[in-house]
Design a protein around this motif. Structure first.
Motif, mmCIF file in Angstrom:
data_model
loop_
_atom_site.group_PDB
_atom_site.id
_atom_site.type_symbol
_atom_site.label_atom_id
_atom_site.label_comp_id
_atom_site.label_asym_id
_atom_site.label_seq_id
_atom_site.Cartn_x
_atom_site.Cartn_y
_atom_site.Cartn_z
ATOM 1 N N ALA A 164 -21.112 9.466 -1.857
ATOM 2 C CA ALA A 164 -20.234 9.797 -0.415
ATOM 3 C C ALA A 164 -18.563 11.460 -0.605
ATOM 4 C CB ALA A 164 -19.181 8.594 0.076
ATOM 5 N N LYS A 172 -30.626 11.486 4.916
ATOM 6 C CA LYS A 172 -30.463 10.283 4.473
ATOM 7 C C LYS A 172 -29.564 9.204 5.816
ATOM 8 C CE LYS A 172 -30.402 12.727 0.571
ATOM 9 N NZ LYS A 172 -31.148 12.400 -0.404
ATOM 10 N N SER A 206 -21.064 5.708 3.286
ATOM 11 C CA SER A 206 -21.691 4.928 1.799
ATOM 12 C C SER A 206 -21.487 3.628 0.822
ATOM 13 C CB SER A 206 -22.615 6.559 0.557
ATOM 14 O OG SER A 206 -23.165 6.134 0.173
ATOM 15 N N LYS A 232 -29.327 6.123 5.396
ATOM 16 C CA LYS A 232 -28.681 4.880 4.633
ATOM 17 C C LYS A 232 -27.132 5.380 4.740
ATOM 18 C CE LYS A 232 -31.460 2.348 1.457
ATOM 19 N NZ LYS A 232 -31.718 2.124 0.310
ATOM 20 N N LEU A 233 -26.632 6.360 5.358
ATOM 21 C CA LEU A 233 -25.608 7.769 5.187
ATOM 22 C C LEU A 233 -24.546 7.857 6.990
ATOM 23 C CD1 LEU A 233 -26.029 11.040 3.034
ATOM 24 C CD2 LEU A 233 -25.340 8.511 2.364
ATOM 25 N N LYS A 283 -18.539 -1.245 2.722
ATOM 26 C CA LYS A 283 -18.477 0.229 2.311
ATOM 27 C C LYS A 283 -17.976 1.475 0.749
ATOM 28 C CE LYS A 283 -22.839 0.686 4.336
ATOM 29 N NZ LYS A 283 -24.156 1.220 4.289
#
Length: 342
Positions: free
Chosen positions: A287, A309, A281, A311-312, A237
């Motif tokens: 990010a 969001k 992210s 996925k954040l 990440k």
């Protein structure tokens, strides 16, 4: 009486030789540390490579390519030439960064705006500083800031207003992290921590075979070592943070402090109770830009955006009445945490 089976002994010796040979052919993974300066800041990169092969030359070459494309401090860089309205064909790096910048600009209704350069220079956070700071000049410059006036056509930047100028300082460091990560992946380096100007990406495990640990600083004007609000474990990440508590400019005549995050709409340094934003992210470039946008949007709009969001993951540190420090964090961020202050 001991009877030796010579055929069996030869077989066992052969197996032993093969095992030893196989062990010797497996390269050792050794930790390599690279440090240096780039983009007006520093970088720190740690990685495990076969036999400790050092990729610093590769890294420095990539950093030079980024500077030649995206740095407004380089007078002959691609972005400087675009800002002077020269007829220049943009490279793949420039195109990737501009596309992401415009995407985040549209998503945040201009809280992040890559055409912020005139205002950045006005407040003294760019390569040039406006000497005579007055409302008339500021209002004129605001007219040049509009991400909707910029587009890409056939590898050229198109401007509806020739006075518009680009600034990628709020996204370039994150992109640089992504670029080095992509290079490592091509070299089959799976375990690394890449940090450029505080923006970073982690992959695999550290030299002790554990997840990489990242400390999120307490908001403070003083740079106090190991003064962490949160420590998280990160693997595969990217992490980017933005805050207005340390990067300040002091006016020599008035003594006033200006925060480095500029609100594109007002033209003024962002005024918010948000002290810092940390975004997690897959893309460090994404990010990096979102963290800056959140500092402009403020707490409520930032929380709404982050919730849209999935996925954040994020940590927002802000102040309430009587200077009480409060945290908002996503569930995913909480799961990464191995230490938090009360």
């Amino acid at each position: 009486m001991i009877v030796y089976d010579t055929k069996m002994m030869r077989y066992l010796v052969l197996i032993s030789i093969l095992l030893i040979s196989c062990q010797e052919s497996i390269p050792k993974k050794l930790l390599v540390n690279n440090y240096g300066n780039t983009q007006g800041t520093t970088y720190s990169i740690k990685y495990l490579s076969n036999e400790g092969v050092n990729y610093k030359n590769d890294i420095d070459s990539l950093l030079e390519v980024v500077n030649n494309s995206l740095s407004t401090y380089e007078t002959e860089s691609m972005i400087s030439r675009v800002n002077r309205n020269e007829n220049v064909k943009i490279d793949s790096l420039f195109k990737r960064v501009l596309k992401m910048a415009l995407q985040i600009a549209w998503e945040t209704d201009g809280a992040f705006d890559p055409t912020i350069a005139p205002l950045v220079n006005f407040w003294g956070f760019g390569p040039k500083e406006t000497a005579d700071k007055n409302n008339h000049t500021l209002n004129d410059l605001k007219n040049y800031v509009d991400y909707q006036s910029i587009s890409i056509k056939n590898d050229y930047v198109m401007k509806t207003n020739p006075q518009s100028q680009l600034d990628f300082n709020a996204i370039a460091q994150g992109f640089t992290v992504d670029l080095i990560s992509e290079h490592f992946n091509k070299k089959d380096i799976k375990n690394y921590m890449i940090e450029v100007g505080g923006e970073l990406k982690c992959s695999g495990l550290n030299a002790q075979g554990k997840s990489w640990r990242i400390g999120i600083e307490k908001p403070s004007e003083k740079n106090i070592k190991n003064n962490y609000e949160v420590i998280i474990e990160v693997s595969n990440k990217a992490v980017a943070s933005s805050g207005n508590y340390r990067k300040l400019k002091i006016d020599k005549e008035t003594g006033l402090k200006y925060a480095h995050t500029i609100n594109p709409e007002t033209g003024m340094p962002a005024i918010t109770n948000l002290l810092s934003v940390t975004i997690v992210s897959e893309s460090c470039m994404q990010a990096d830009a979102i963290a800056t946008a959140c500092m402009v949007m403020g707490k409520e709009k930032s929380i709404d955006y982050i919730k849209s969001k999935p996925k954040l993951d994020a940590l927002l540190i802000y102040s309430e009445a009587k200077e009480k420090i409060v945290k908002y964090q996503t569930e995913g961020f909480k799961k990464m945490s191995v230490y938090q202050t009360d």
